[in-house]
Every structure is written in structure tokens, then in C-alpha cells.
Write an enzyme that holds these catalytic residues in place. Structure first.
Site, PDB file in Angstrom:
ATOM      1  N   ASN A  17       0.843  -1.212   0.000  1.00  0.00           N
ATOM      2  CA  ASN A  17       0.000   0.000   0.000  1.00  0.00           C
ATOM      3  C   ASN A  17       0.871   1.253   0.000  1.00  0.00           C
ATOM      4  O   ASN A  17       0.561   2.228  -0.691  1.00  0.00           O
ATOM      5  CB  ASN A  17      -0.942  -0.006   1.201  1.00  0.00           C
ATOM      6  CG  ASN A  17      -2.200  -0.791   0.919  1.00  0.00           C
ATOM      7  OD1 ASN A  17      -3.030  -0.371   0.115  1.00  0.00           O
ATOM      8  ND2 ASN A  17      -2.332  -1.951   1.547  1.00  0.00           N
ATOM      9  N   ARG A  94       0.535  -2.250  14.942  1.00  0.00           N
ATOM     10  CA  ARG A  94       0.848  -1.943  16.335  1.00  0.00           C
ATOM     11  C   ARG A  94      -0.290  -1.090  16.886  1.00  0.00           C
ATOM     12  O   ARG A  94      -0.642  -0.069  16.277  1.00  0.00           O
ATOM     13  CB  ARG A  94       2.163  -1.154  16.350  1.00  0.00           C
ATOM     14  CG  ARG A  94       2.767  -0.955  17.677  1.00  0.00           C
ATOM     15  CD  ARG A  94       4.025  -1.775  17.914  1.00  0.00           C
ATOM     16  NE  ARG A  94       4.340  -1.723  19.342  1.00  0.00           N
ATOM     17  CZ  ARG A  94       4.171  -2.746  20.158  1.00  0.00           C
ATOM     18  NH1 ARG A  94       3.770  -3.895  19.715  1.00  0.00           N
ATOM     19  NH2 ARG A  94       4.441  -2.614  21.444  1.00  0.00           N
ATOM     20  N   ASN A 110      -6.176   5.039   8.283  1.00  0.00           N
ATOM     21  CA  ASN A 110      -5.755   3.631   8.218  1.00  0.00           C
ATOM     22  C   ASN A 110      -6.522   2.942   7.102  1.00  0.00           C
ATOM     23  O   ASN A 110      -7.628   3.356   6.744  1.00  0.00           O
ATOM     24  CB  ASN A 110      -6.091   2.957   9.557  1.00  0.00           C
ATOM     25  CG  ASN A 110      -5.688   1.490   9.586  1.00  0.00           C
ATOM     26  OD1 ASN A 110      -4.583   1.125   9.196  1.00  0.00           O
ATOM     27  ND2 ASN A 110      -6.595   0.631  10.024  1.00  0.00           N
ATOM     28  N   HIS A 112      -8.069  -0.850   6.192  1.00  0.00           N
ATOM     29  CA  HIS A 112      -8.403  -2.139   6.808  1.00  0.00           C
ATOM     30  C   HIS A 112      -8.956  -3.067   5.720  1.00  0.00           C
ATOM     31  O   HIS A 112      -9.800  -2.645   4.927  1.00  0.00           O
ATOM     32  CB  HIS A 112      -9.448  -1.921   7.914  1.00  0.00           C
ATOM     33  CG  HIS A 112      -9.832  -3.194   8.585  1.00  0.00           C
ATOM     34  ND1 HIS A 112      -9.012  -3.830   9.495  1.00  0.00           N
ATOM     35  CD2 HIS A 112     -10.926  -3.982   8.456  1.00  0.00           C
ATOM     36  CE1 HIS A 112      -9.599  -4.943   9.899  1.00  0.00           C
ATOM     37  NE2 HIS A 112     -10.762  -5.062   9.291  1.00  0.00           N
ATOM     38  N   ALA A 176      -7.680  -3.883  -4.796  1.00  0.00           N
ATOM     39  CA  ALA A 176      -8.619  -2.779  -4.542  1.00  0.00           C
ATOM     40  C   ALA A 176      -8.009  -1.765  -3.575  1.00  0.00           C
ATOM     41  O   ALA A 176      -8.174  -0.548  -3.742  1.00  0.00           O
ATOM     42  CB  ALA A 176      -9.931  -3.338  -3.991  1.00  0.00           C
TER      43      ALA A 176
HETATM   44  C1  GAR Z   1      -3.037  -4.689   3.990  1.00  0.00           C
HETATM   45  O1  GAR Z   1      -3.929  -5.656   3.477  1.00  0.00           O
HETATM   46  C2  GAR Z   1      -3.745  -3.816   5.008  1.00  0.00           C
HETATM   47  O2  GAR Z   1      -5.086  -3.569   4.693  1.00  0.00           O
HETATM   48  C3  GAR Z   1      -3.631  -4.660   6.239  1.00  0.00           C
HETATM   49  O3  GAR Z   1      -2.340  -5.200   6.194  1.00  0.00           O
HETATM   50  C4  GAR Z   1      -1.945  -5.341   4.832  1.00  0.00           C
HETATM   51  C5  GAR Z   1      -0.614  -4.667   4.653  1.00  0.00           C
HETATM   52  O4  GAR Z   1      -0.091  -4.941   3.388  1.00  0.00           O
HETATM   53  N1  GAR Z   1      -3.843  -3.896   7.430  1.00  0.00           N
HETATM   54  C6  GAR Z   1      -4.408  -4.366   8.514  1.00  0.00           C
HETATM   55  O5  GAR Z   1      -4.774  -5.516   8.642  1.00  0.00           O
HETATM   56  C7  GAR Z   1      -4.546  -3.361   9.635  1.00  0.00           C
HETATM   57  N2  GAR Z   1      -5.293  -3.906  10.720  1.00  0.00           N
HETATM   58  P1  GAR Z   1       1.035  -4.006   2.766  1.00  0.00           P
HETATM   59  O6  GAR Z   1       2.164  -3.910   3.805  1.00  0.00           O
HETATM   60  O7  GAR Z   1       1.498  -4.761   1.543  1.00  0.00           O
HETATM   61  O8  GAR Z   1       0.444  -2.677   2.464  1.00  0.00           O
END
Ligand code: GAR
Length: 211
Positions: A17, A94, A110, A112, A176
């Protein structure tokens, strides 16, 4: 663009992301610039990725601090040093104290991997499959002290397909996420996602994205 918001991205892992946000912010007309990437895990692959993109990427190892608030004091000092306007959590795994979250109220967002308020917490794709939902997706929201509870800024929906594994569904959601997050951050940076009461005011009916 003049007056771009100064953004710090907080990560803990691979940073896909983060990479999507960095890519979007390369466009000079994008309303935010990424001034720092900070990870609580020194070994996060996303740090390398950020440096390869020419960004300032720092680790603040939470394990080096006696308490959550000591860690947050160190984080706050770095955010101040970078004169950050907005904090963007991108796979930052965290929990933060209420005091820290409240000090960034309305300025920290954030992503999610579920359509909140369904499936807060972890293992969202497994739980979506177990529940038998037909639509799943991701949510960008302001961060409040309650986990995954803050005002919703934008959502993207994806279908659950016959025979999906959690990994397949998760990959569809992640694609997405990579579209939704840059679009949602742009809204926030432009001041187009105001919190009114406990919700984000819907401006023009286009806060659902179907990528
Ligand atoms: C993503 O899918 C994000 O939505 C999720 O962790 C992943 C990180 O991927 N976040 C959570 O679960 C927050 N509670 P990335 O490091 O490749 O962006």
C-alpha cells in the site's frame, strides 16, 4: 501543486500500500507528498522498497522501548522533525495508546482489509469466507482509539467468487486497496473528507469505489 500536505507513512511489513501511495504522490498535482516512511520493525521489506524509491525511510524498533508510550514519544519526535501534517497507516500492526491517537485526531488514517464495520481485527479474509458474504473489500477510515472503529472515508467492494481461498480473496482485496488508498488520501489532503459528528460527511455520493 502548492500547499501539498506532508505525509508520513507508517508500516510494519511489505509495504505494498505504501508503494501505491508513493506512486500516486509522484504526480506533482497529487495533493500530498510523502516526506517519510517509518517502520516499527527494522526488518520490514517496505523500508528497502521506500529507499529504492528515493524516500527517507526510518525504523523505530518498538522492542527497544519499555512501554508503548515511550515508543510513541520517539515516533512523535520523528513526526515533528519531518513536520508531518498527516499520518497514514499502511499495514502498521501496532496498537496505539488513546493519548497518541487523540493527539492525531482527524489527521491519521488507516486502511483495513474488510468492509467495516464487518470483520474488524485480524484474519478478515478467512472470516469473510466463513461468514459466506458475497461482497468483501476494504475501508479507509480515520483512526480513533477503538480498533477499526473510526469514521469511514471510503470503501471498495470486491465479489467473493465460488471456490475462493482466503489467499485469492485477499489478493483481490489488496488490488482494490492499492486503488482506494491513494484516492482516499487525496480526499483527505484536499479537505474533502470532513468529520461531522462521528461520521465523514458524504460529499457527492462517490465514496464507494468499485475497482
Ligand atoms: C493490507 O492488506 C492492510 O489492509 C492490512 O495489512 C496489509 C498490509 O499490506 N492492514 C491491517 O490488517 C490493519 N489492521 P502491505 O504492507 O502490503 O500494504
Amino acid at each position: 501543486m502548492k500547499g501539498r500536505k506532508r505525509v508520513a507513512i507508517l508500516i510494519s511489513g511489505r509495504g505494498s500500500n505504501m508503494a501505491a501511495l508513493i506512486e500516486a504522490a509522484k504526480d506533482p498535482s497529487y495533493p500530498a507528498e510523502i516526506v517519510a516512511v517509518i517502520s516499527n520493525r527494522p526488518g520490514a521489506p517496505g523500508l528497502t522498497r521506500a529507499r529504492e524509491a528515493g524516500l527517507v525511510a526510518e525504523a523505530i524498533d518498538h522492542k527497544a522501548f519499555a512501554s508503548r508510550s515511550d515508543f510513541e514519544a520517539a515516533l512523535e519526535a520523528r513526526l515533528e522533525a519531518h513536520v508531518v501534517d498527516l499520518v497514514v497507516l499502511a499495514g502498521f500492526m501496532r496498537l496505539m495508546t488513546a493519548a497518541f491517537v487523540e493527539s492525531w485526531a482527524g489527521r491519521m488514517i488507516n486502511i483495513h482489509p474488510a468492509l467495516l464495520p464487518a470483520f474488524p481485527g485480524l484474519a478478515t479474509h478467512e472470516r469473510a469466507l466463513e461468514a459466506g458474504v458475497r461482497l468483501h473489500g476494504c475501508t479507509v477510515h480515520y483512526v480513533t482509539p477503538g480498533m477499526d472503529e473510526g469514521p469511514i472515508i471510503a470503501q471498495a467492494a470486491v465479489p467473493v467468487l465460488a471456490g475462493d481461498t482466503a489467499a485469492e480473496l485477499g489478493a483481490r482485496v489488496l488490488r482494490a486497496e492499492h486503488k482506494l488508498y491513494p484516492a482516499a488520501l487525496a480526499r483527505v489532503a484536499r479537505g474533502e473528507a470532513p468529520i461531522v459528528g462521528e461520521r465523514v460527511e458524504i460529499a457527492s455520493g462517490d465514496l464507494l469505489m468499485n475497482p
